[in-house]
Design a protein around this motif. Structure first.
Motif, PDB file in Angstrom:
ATOM      1  N   GLN A  46       6.421  -3.564  10.276  1.00 53.14           N
ATOM      2  CA  GLN A  46       6.733  -4.409  10.447  1.00 53.14           C
ATOM      3  C   GLN A  46       7.634  -4.454   9.241  1.00 53.14           C
ATOM      4  O   GLN A  46       8.752  -4.324   8.094  1.00 53.14           O
ATOM      5  CB  GLN A  46       5.935  -5.375   9.238  1.00 53.14           C
ATOM      6  N   ALA A  47       6.665  -2.886   7.689  1.00 56.12           N
ATOM      7  CA  ALA A  47       7.383  -2.943   6.605  1.00 56.12           C
ATOM      8  C   ALA A  47       8.636  -2.035   6.489  1.00 56.12           C
ATOM      9  O   ALA A  47       9.819  -2.164   6.801  1.00 56.12           O
ATOM     10  CB  ALA A  47       6.753  -1.971   5.710  1.00 56.12           C
ATOM     11  N   ARG A  76       5.612  -0.922   1.962  1.00 54.94           N
ATOM     12  CA  ARG A  76       4.695  -1.459   2.719  1.00 54.94           C
ATOM     13  C   ARG A  76       4.304  -2.267   2.843  1.00 54.94           C
ATOM     14  O   ARG A  76       4.757  -3.198   2.074  1.00 54.94           O
ATOM     15  CB  ARG A  76       3.518  -0.458   2.166  1.00 54.94           C
ATOM     16  N   MET A  77       3.484  -2.837   3.627  1.00 57.31           N
ATOM     17  CA  MET A  77       2.785  -3.556   3.932  1.00 57.31           C
ATOM     18  C   MET A  77       1.800  -4.553   2.957  1.00 57.31           C
ATOM     19  O   MET A  77       1.505  -5.470   2.977  1.00 57.31           O
ATOM     20  CB  MET A  77       2.094  -4.895   5.691  1.00 57.31           C
ATOM     21  N   PHE A  78       0.738  -3.770   2.527  1.00 60.49           N
ATOM     22  CA  PHE A  78       0.573  -3.575   1.507  1.00 60.49           C
ATOM     23  C   PHE A  78      -0.153  -2.673   0.421  1.00 60.49           C
ATOM     24  O   PHE A  78       0.691  -1.789   0.834  1.00 60.49           O
ATOM     25  CB  PHE A  78      -1.668  -3.114   2.459  1.00 60.49           C
ATOM     26  N   GLU A  80      -1.612  -0.080  -1.824  1.00 62.62           N
ATOM     27  CA  GLU A  80      -2.615   0.348  -1.886  1.00 62.62           C
ATOM     28  C   GLU A  80      -3.600   0.538  -2.622  1.00 62.62           C
ATOM     29  O   GLU A  80      -5.130   1.358  -2.442  1.00 62.62           O
ATOM     30  CB  GLU A  80      -2.080   2.515  -1.313  1.00 62.62           C
ATOM     31  N   LEU A  81      -3.294  -0.102  -3.879  1.00 58.62           N
ATOM     32  CA  LEU A  81      -3.859   0.724  -4.895  1.00 58.62           C
ATOM     33  C   LEU A  81      -5.002  -1.311  -4.980  1.00 58.62           C
ATOM     34  O   LEU A  81      -6.264  -0.691  -5.688  1.00 58.62           O
ATOM     35  CB  LEU A  81      -3.453   0.316  -6.400  1.00 58.62           C
ATOM     36  N   TYR A  83      -5.316  -2.486  -3.127  1.00 55.29           N
ATOM     37  CA  TYR A  83      -5.691  -3.345  -1.036  1.00 55.29           C
ATOM     38  C   TYR A  83      -5.619  -4.736  -0.587  1.00 55.29           C
ATOM     39  O   TYR A  83      -6.613  -5.411  -0.681  1.00 55.29           O
ATOM     40  CB  TYR A  83      -7.056  -2.738  -0.947  1.00 55.29           C
ATOM     41  N   LYS A  84      -4.248  -5.473  -0.988  1.00 61.21           N
ATOM     42  CA  LYS A  84      -4.282  -6.356  -0.747  1.00 61.21           C
ATOM     43  C   LYS A  84      -2.665  -6.825  -0.096  1.00 61.21           C
ATOM     44  O   LYS A  84      -2.127  -6.122  -0.015  1.00 61.21           O
ATOM     45  CB  LYS A  84      -4.389  -7.595  -1.714  1.00 61.21           C
ATOM     46  N   PRO A  85      -2.617  -7.329   1.130  1.00 60.73           N
ATOM     47  CA  PRO A  85      -1.347  -7.787   1.160  1.00 60.73           C
ATOM     48  C   PRO A  85      -0.134  -8.334  -0.075  1.00 60.73           C
ATOM     49  O   PRO A  85      -0.624  -8.745  -0.665  1.00 60.73           O
ATOM     50  CB  PRO A  85      -0.866  -9.240   2.153  1.00 60.73           C
TER      51      PRO A  85
ATOM     52  N   GLU B  23      -0.352   0.043  10.171  1.00 60.23           N
ATOM     53  CA  GLU B  23      -0.442  -1.723   9.977  1.00 60.23           C
ATOM     54  C   GLU B  23      -1.311  -2.055  11.070  1.00 60.23           C
ATOM     55  O   GLU B  23      -2.092  -2.256  11.047  1.00 60.23           O
ATOM     56  CB  GLU B  23       0.766  -1.750  10.123  1.00 60.23           C
ATOM     57  N   TYR B  26      -4.645  -0.752   9.225  1.00 60.44           N
ATOM     58  CA  TYR B  26      -4.475  -1.626   8.061  1.00 60.44           C
ATOM     59  C   TYR B  26      -5.090  -2.887   8.273  1.00 60.44           C
ATOM     60  O   TYR B  26      -6.216  -3.661   7.562  1.00 60.44           O
ATOM     61  CB  TYR B  26      -3.530  -1.854   7.120  1.00 60.44           C
ATOM     62  N   ARG B  41     -11.769  -0.066  -2.749  1.00 59.51           N
ATOM     63  CA  ARG B  41     -11.541   0.445  -3.805  1.00 59.51           C
ATOM     64  C   ARG B  41     -12.163   0.209  -4.749  1.00 59.51           C
ATOM     65  O   ARG B  41     -12.949   1.400  -5.688  1.00 59.51           O
ATOM     66  CB  ARG B  41     -10.377  -0.418  -4.180  1.00 59.51           C
ATOM     67  N   ASP B  67      -4.223   5.693   2.287  1.00 62.56           N
ATOM     68  CA  ASP B  67      -3.132   4.262   1.555  1.00 62.56           C
ATOM     69  C   ASP B  67      -3.486   2.904   2.098  1.00 62.56           C
ATOM     70  O   ASP B  67      -4.420   2.046   1.929  1.00 62.56           O
ATOM     71  CB  ASP B  67      -1.813   4.235   1.611  1.00 62.56           C
TER      72      ASP B  67
END
Ligand SMILES: [Zn+2]
Lengths: 176, 380
Positions: A46-47, A76-78, A80-81, A83-85, B23, B26, B41, B67
């Motif tokens: 996607q991204a 990116r689709m999320f 990474e820090l 951790y959400k869309p 993806e 994720y 986290r 990630d």
């Protein structure tokens, strides 16, 4: 300053005695050669699909996270820090700043390159500080590059662009 | 004690053109963390991923995993083996006190591989095995199959029955792309690609990801009222090469012994309620049932014919549809099997739910051309 002795020379024996091409060709060393045919086609997803389609249109796209406030590239689709869309897409400028660079003189096979390649990490204008991509610089003399230099993307022509990171040919110093 | 407190998966599909492997990971991870009720986290102490660089198509794959798992600036490592090896690694990290919560991940993006046969060949010794002839390396499984059939006096139907059972079991699994209402005649009519092995006896490739959240017993009891316990883990390798190995799935026998001993299981055929075993080649299911001591040495084919391993039989095997129904998920194969075991033990297996199950076994082989594998015993 304790920087040690300067002008250290490498003694000739320190690099060892390599096998010569002739040693190998004459089979003085026993070996078997194989050249596997292994191929992949990585789904961009996607991204990165959207990012690559953007490049084809001559645009650099990033994404934003409303929680940490970062604008990220490559997208990116999320986040990474957090951790959400991600929360949305933004078009970035095709200008940026050299974060670090290296003037590289040899190819992956350790053969001298005809011209050095200047590899640089470039933070992209419009993205969060220090976020960007690694690419190459051109239209600049190696000795004139510096960290903090402002640069601009040099794109392939619209007909040549195919939706790849190489749709940007290189980055060159901004005038002035 | 170590418990499974969260599971999540993505897939399983024959191909996934819309999502990258990142993806897919994720998606599965978010589901596992939601299931466990944790924030990766904040709460996870260690992340273990299972991957093989050559399946991924890039080197040092472990560098690419933080990630999408929520593991950035956290302890992370990659085990180059099946998901069940990752379960064993996380189990040890928790038992040793290094972690209270550890995450295990494995995935397959097999649809990204264009030359799978050559990838399998790449695992063969380049000096004396790799370049013998140019047949697709699935023949390696056929070599083992033929020897197994002759030692056990099996007919072609005995192996074909595994395909019929698993592909039909898969019809109840909404995540099984290779489910099919096939009969023994259909399988017998399937072309022999590697005599005596038929095309339908080979699990086709599939994409997907499985993520487990494991926790120490103290943390597990805080997080859930219904933990599934990892009762035992085992792994074992025989020797390299088809010219030196016993071709009798010793790896599965020994790995199971190790896991059963840890789980306090003395008589597996009586104490194990159901099993998910590696069936990426149909004969392997019979061989693995035997190696896991779920049936006597010469009994597995007879019991298979009698319906003993059917979903309504005495000891259901591969109620998920197995790899023949779900697909070959590469290093995620054991993940799909462990997932099914956990869902069954939780009573969350949907239409394929078995009744009265308390102990289940998941087993995975490290695939061609290996003689290695791992086993995990789960219980409630
Ligand atoms: Zn964020």
């Amino acid at each position: 300053m304790a920087v040690g002795k300067k002008d250290i020379e490498c003694p000739p024996y320190a690099e060892g005695t390599p096998l010569s091409d002739a040693d190998i060709k004459q089979k003085k060393v026993t070996y078997v050669e194989d050249h596997p045919d292994i191929r992949y086609s990585w789904t961009a997803g996607q991204a990165i699909s959207k990012f690559l389609n953007g490049l084809k249109e001559g645009k650099i796209l990033g994404v934003k996270c409303n929680k940490c406030g970062r604008v990220m590239v490559p997208p990116r689709m999320f986040c990474e820090l957090c951790y959400k869309p991600i929360d949305g897409w933004v078009e970035l400028k095709d200008t940026g700043t050299v974060e670090t660079f290296s003037i590289s003189y040899i190819d992956p096979d350790a053969r001298p390159l005809p011209e050095p390649v200047i590899v640089a990490v470039i933070s992209i204008d419009g993205a969060s500080p220090h976020m960007g991509i690694m690419h190459i610089l051109d239209e600049v003399k190696p000795e004139d590059v510096y960290i903090g230099m402002k640069v601009k993307a040099v794109w392939k022509s619209e007909e040549e662009r195919e939706g790849a990171i190489t749709d940007i040919k290189y980055w060159k110093p901004m005038e002035g | 004690m170590v418990a499974v407190v969260g599971v999540g998966y993505s897939g399983f599909n024959s191909t996934t053109p819309d999502l990258s492997w990142k993806e897919i990971m994720y998606e599965a991870a978010v589901r596992a963390y939601t299931d466990a009720g944790i924030n990766p986290r904040r709460d996870v102490d260690s992340f273990v991923t299972c991957a093989e660089d050559i399946y991924e198509g890039f080197a040092i794959f472990d560098e690419f995993v933080p990630d999408q798992l929520g593991a950035v600036v956290k302890p992370t490592c990659t085990v180059s083996g099946d998901f069940l090896y990752g379960v064993a690694t996380a189990y040890m990290q928790i038992r040793s006190g290094l972690a209270d919560i550890a995450v295990v991940e494995a995935h397959s993006k097999a649809s990204d591989i264009q030359t799978f046969g050559n990838v399998v060949k790449f695992a063969m010794d380049p000096i004396w095995l790799r370049n013998i002839g140019n047949a697709h390396p699935y023949y390696l499984a056929a070599l083992e199959m033929f020897q197994y059939m002759s030692e056990r006096c099996l007919g072609e139907e005995d192996v074909a029955r595994v395909v019929v059972k698993n592909k039909n079991n898969a019809l109840l699994n909404e995540s099984a792309p290779y489910a099919a209402n096939v009969t023994i005649d259909d399988v017998m009519a399937s072309p022999k690609l590697f005599d005596p092995m038929k095309k339908m006896e080979i699990a086709p490739l599939a994409d997907g990801c499985v993520v487990f959240v494991l926790a120490s017993d103290k943390v597990a009891r805080e997080l859930t009222d219904s933990p599934v316990w990892v009762k035992g883990v085992g792994w074992w390798s025989e020797t390299y090469g088809y010219d030196t190995a016993s071709l009798s799935a010793m790896y599965a026998y020994k790995a199971a012994k190790m896991a059963y001993r840890m789980a306090g299981i003395a008589n597996p055929a009586k104490e194990v309620d159901f099993a998910e075993v590696d069936d990426r080649f149909a004969f392997k299911e019979l061989q693995h049932i035997e190696a896991l001591q779920l049936a006597g040495k010469f009994d597995s084919a007879r019991l298979m014919a009698e319906g003993y391993f059917d979903r309504d039989g005495a000891l259901p095997v591969n109620v998920s549809g197995g790899s023949l129904g779900v697909g070959n998920l590469l290093e995620c194969t054991g993940g799909q099997k462990a997932l099914e075991v956990v869902l069954q033990l939780r009573g969350e297996a949907g239409k394929k739910q078995l009744s009265d199950v308390e102990t289940g076994v998941a087993q995975a082989w490290r695939y061609l051309p290996t003689h290695s594998g791992a086993v995990a015993v789960f219980g409630v």
